[in-house]
Design a protein around this motif. Sequence first.
Motif, PDB file in Angstrom:
ATOM      1  N   GLN A 174      15.665 -19.846  52.987  1.00 35.80           N
ATOM      2  CA  GLN A 174      15.724 -18.481  52.495  1.00 35.80           C
ATOM      3  C   GLN A 174      16.954 -17.777  53.084  1.00 35.80           C
ATOM      4  N   VAL A 175      17.216 -16.569  52.588  1.00 32.57           N
ATOM      5  CA  VAL A 175      18.389 -15.820  53.043  1.00 32.57           C
ATOM      6  C   VAL A 175      18.358 -15.627  54.554  1.00 32.57           C
ATOM      7  N   ARG A 217      22.623 -13.310  45.485  1.00 30.98           N
ATOM      8  CA  ARG A 217      21.938 -12.023  45.372  1.00 30.98           C
ATOM      9  C   ARG A 217      22.061 -11.238  46.671  1.00 30.98           C
ATOM     10  N   HIS A 263      17.672 -16.989  45.456  1.00 30.94           N
ATOM     11  CA  HIS A 263      18.745 -16.121  45.946  1.00 30.94           C
ATOM     12  C   HIS A 263      20.072 -16.881  46.029  1.00 30.94           C
ATOM     13  N   SER A 312      24.494  -8.813  42.420  1.00 26.43           N
ATOM     14  CA  SER A 312      24.404 -10.265  42.291  1.00 26.43           C
ATOM     15  C   SER A 312      25.663 -10.786  41.615  1.00 26.43           C
TER      16      SER A 312
END
Length: 207
Positions: free
Chosen positions: A34-35, A82, A103, A146
């Motif tokens: 994940q980010v 994103r 993302h 984005s």
Amino acid sequence: MAATPLNQIAEILPGYPFRGALKAQADGNAWAVQVRHVSSREWVSMDSAARVVGGEALDRVQLGGRRRPDYLQPGDVLFMARGPRNGAVLIEEVPEATVCTPHFFLIRLKPGSDDIVDPGFLVWQLNHGEGRAAIAAGRQGSLMPSVPKTELAAIRLHLPPLARQRHLVALFRGADREAELMQALIDNRHREVTAIGRAMLDTVRNG
């Protein structure tokens, strides 16, 4: 030298299509990037404990469906598409069965492209100079900005001979390592000064 569009040398794949909020499951069949797992560094390694160097532990998740996911591989590039911080990181080491969230775009060199581009150089060019400017120009939205796949695919790259690319990557890695060591020295000095200051105040308080 003519510029080369990114989609001519690489596939641009979407992240795994999780439905709704991602839920961690201790007995899951995959790992998810994940980010929050990706720091500001431009290359990351994930050891056998499934931790991203400089980030947090990855999450175990359960993937469904019959289609085999696009699992991450060493040499892949993740592009954070994103949010306000758009940029690329190189995956150097990764546990088996690891995916990224939507993302990200997963950039993977096409067969034969590794003869003309080093993935570390690709990351460097996307994150600096003209590449960074092109990404900023193609960003859309304000509340949740984005970079569309079409804009990313059209970014034009300048590819010097492979040996020169690798030389630049080595120089950049060296500079990055020096900066990391310098920051560690600065952090250690701040801790030292803080400890001395606390000890001094304790002496005054205790008379």
